[in-house]
Design a protein around this motif. Sequence first.
Motif, mmCIF file in Angstrom:
data_model
loop_
_atom_site.group_PDB
_atom_site.id
_atom_site.type_symbol
_atom_site.label_atom_id
_atom_site.label_comp_id
_atom_site.label_asym_id
_atom_site.label_seq_id
_atom_site.Cartn_x
_atom_site.Cartn_y
_atom_site.Cartn_z
ATOM 1 N N MET A 156 -45.901 17.681 7.765
ATOM 2 C CA MET A 156 -45.715 19.099 8.095
ATOM 3 C C MET A 156 -46.656 19.517 9.233
ATOM 4 O O MET A 156 -46.313 20.392 10.026
ATOM 5 N N GLY A 157 -47.808 18.905 9.315
ATOM 6 C CA GLY A 157 -48.726 19.191 10.413
ATOM 7 C C GLY A 157 -48.372 18.447 11.685
ATOM 8 O O GLY A 157 -48.579 18.950 12.797
ATOM 9 N N THR A 158 -47.804 17.251 11.544
ATOM 10 C CA THR A 158 -47.514 16.388 12.685
ATOM 11 C C THR A 158 -46.258 16.803 13.447
ATOM 12 O O THR A 158 -46.271 16.868 14.681
ATOM 13 N N LEU A 159 -45.184 17.055 12.744
ATOM 14 C CA LEU A 159 -43.894 17.288 13.401
ATOM 15 C C LEU A 159 -43.910 18.435 14.414
ATOM 16 O O LEU A 159 -43.417 18.262 15.536
ATOM 17 N N PRO A 160 -44.500 19.585 14.088
ATOM 18 C CA PRO A 160 -44.533 20.655 15.095
ATOM 19 C C PRO A 160 -45.336 20.288 16.346
ATOM 20 O O PRO A 160 -45.011 20.748 17.444
ATOM 21 N N THR A 161 -46.370 19.453 16.218
ATOM 22 C CA THR A 161 -47.156 19.064 17.395
ATOM 23 C C THR A 161 -46.341 18.201 18.354
ATOM 24 O O THR A 161 -46.715 18.063 19.519
ATOM 25 N N LEU A 162 -45.247 17.639 17.853
ATOM 26 C CA LEU A 162 -44.358 16.831 18.695
ATOM 27 C C LEU A 162 -43.187 17.654 19.229
ATOM 28 O O LEU A 162 -42.267 17.113 19.835
ATOM 29 N N GLY A 163 -43.203 18.958 18.954
ATOM 30 C CA GLY A 163 -42.155 19.837 19.463
ATOM 31 C C GLY A 163 -40.927 19.961 18.585
ATOM 32 O O GLY A 163 -39.886 20.438 19.038
ATOM 33 N N TYR A 164 -41.027 19.570 17.329
ATOM 34 C CA TYR A 164 -39.890 19.663 16.422
ATOM 35 C C TYR A 164 -39.918 20.973 15.640
ATOM 36 O O TYR A 164 -40.988 21.464 15.275
ATOM 37 N N ASP A 165 -38.727 21.509 15.385
ATOM 38 C CA ASP A 165 -38.561 22.641 14.477
ATOM 39 C C ASP A 165 -38.349 22.043 13.092
ATOM 40 O O ASP A 165 -37.379 21.298 12.884
ATOM 41 N N VAL A 166 -39.221 22.335 12.164
ATOM 42 C CA VAL A 166 -39.142 21.755 10.824
ATOM 43 C C VAL A 166 -38.331 22.681 9.921
ATOM 44 O O VAL A 166 -38.659 23.861 9.782
ATOM 45 N N ILE A 167 -37.286 22.126 9.332
ATOM 46 C CA ILE A 167 -36.420 22.868 8.427
ATOM 47 C C ILE A 167 -36.617 22.288 7.029
ATOM 48 O O ILE A 167 -36.335 21.103 6.792
ATOM 49 N N CYS A 168 -37.105 23.104 6.114
ATOM 50 C CA CYS A 168 -37.353 22.641 4.747
ATOM 51 C C CYS A 168 -36.032 22.577 3.982
ATOM 52 O O CYS A 168 -35.257 23.539 3.972
ATOM 53 N N LEU A 169 -35.788 21.437 3.352
ATOM 54 C CA LEU A 169 -34.576 21.276 2.543
ATOM 55 C C LEU A 169 -34.706 22.069 1.248
ATOM 56 O O LEU A 169 -35.761 22.042 0.601
ATOM 57 N N PRO A 170 -33.649 22.749 0.849
ATOM 58 C CA PRO A 170 -33.699 23.473 -0.427
ATOM 59 C C PRO A 170 -33.674 22.488 -1.594
ATOM 60 O O PRO A 170 -33.144 21.383 -1.481
ATOM 61 N N LYS A 171 -34.249 22.906 -2.702
ATOM 62 C CA LYS A 171 -34.231 22.079 -3.919
ATOM 63 C C LYS A 171 -32.928 22.373 -4.658
ATOM 64 O O LYS A 171 -32.891 23.150 -5.609
ATOM 65 N N THR A 172 -31.864 21.734 -4.157
ATOM 66 C CA THR A 172 -30.528 21.914 -4.720
ATOM 67 C C THR A 172 -29.879 20.548 -4.869
ATOM 68 O O THR A 172 -30.507 19.521 -4.591
ATOM 69 N N SER A 173 -28.628 20.534 -5.255
ATOM 70 C CA SER A 173 -27.901 19.272 -5.443
ATOM 71 C C SER A 173 -27.724 18.556 -4.101
ATOM 72 O O SER A 173 -27.785 19.187 -3.038
ATOM 73 N N PRO A 174 -27.485 17.252 -4.141
ATOM 74 C CA PRO A 174 -27.241 16.514 -2.900
ATOM 75 C C PRO A 174 -26.056 17.084 -2.107
ATOM 76 O O PRO A 174 -26.115 17.145 -0.880
ATOM 77 N N LEU A 175 -25.011 17.524 -2.780
ATOM 78 C CA LEU A 175 -23.858 18.111 -2.090
ATOM 79 C C LEU A 175 -24.259 19.382 -1.361
ATOM 80 O O LEU A 175 -23.893 19.584 -0.195
ATOM 81 N N GLN A 176 -25.018 20.236 -2.031
ATOM 82 C CA GLN A 176 -25.458 21.482 -1.406
ATOM 83 C C GLN A 176 -26.441 21.216 -0.269
ATOM 84 O O GLN A 176 -26.413 21.896 0.759
ATOM 85 N N ARG A 177 -27.290 20.223 -0.441
ATOM 86 C CA ARG A 177 -28.220 19.870 0.635
ATOM 87 C C ARG A 177 -27.463 19.372 1.856
ATOM 88 O O ARG A 177 -27.786 19.727 2.991
ATOM 89 N N ALA A 178 -26.460 18.522 1.650
ATOM 90 C CA ALA A 178 -25.667 18.016 2.772
ATOM 91 C C ALA A 178 -24.942 19.164 3.469
ATOM 92 O O ALA A 178 -24.914 19.221 4.711
ATOM 93 N N ASP A 179 -24.383 20.081 2.694
ATOM 94 C CA ASP A 179 -23.740 21.267 3.284
ATOM 95 C C ASP A 179 -24.750 22.041 4.131
ATOM 96 O O ASP A 179 -24.435 22.491 5.234
ATOM 97 N N PHE A 180 -25.953 22.208 3.602
ATOM 98 C CA PHE A 180 -27.015 22.945 4.306
ATOM 99 C C PHE A 180 -27.361 22.272 5.628
ATOM 100 O O PHE A 180 -27.449 22.927 6.673
#
Length: 190
Positions: A156-180
């Motif tokens: 979480m500290g590293t990715l933004p320093t490389l210019g990435y937008d970090v999107i946190c995955l919701p704690k939901t089912s695999p199907l809902q996560r894939a949809d997200f």
Amino acid sequence: MQASTKRIIPLQNRFVLISGCSGGGKSTLLAELRARGHPVAEEPGRRIVADEMAAGGSALPWVDPVAFLRRAIGVALDDMKSAEAHSGWVFFDRGLIDAASALEALTGEPLLHPLGAVHRYHRRVFIAPPWPEIYVTDPERRHGFEAATAEYRRLMGTLPTLGYDVICLPKTSPLQRADFVLATLDGVAA
């Protein structure tokens, strides 16, 4: 003659990294994305552990973590090269950033930013948060939940320093996560 409506996505912007906490459901999410027809690069670390255990090797995170991480970097780079053959989204279960970040944290060797500048993923990286309710150890994942949480915090500290937008995955089912994931990527400018 009709023009194709398929959007062409630049190479580095087609490579989507799924990173984050060990045991946070990344591999299960990737299995769902694969079932929907998307190419997936399996986690380098798990492949290396399986190979090393089968061959009696020592490039294991609990035996020789430096050798393990150097090999993980090589596998991740090979995965990116192989993924060039695919069109559309290609999803990576961990990858170069995870391995290079861990190796730099372990050895102090400044390789994360040089590697990360040349070998890019899509600007949006999806990250699996710590999820104690689903966390398990197994023969290939021997570290505990505290180590997995520390790994998550480092990423979480590293990715933004490389210019990435970090999107946190919701704690939901695999199907809902894939949809997200797919909905978040749909229509995103590269």
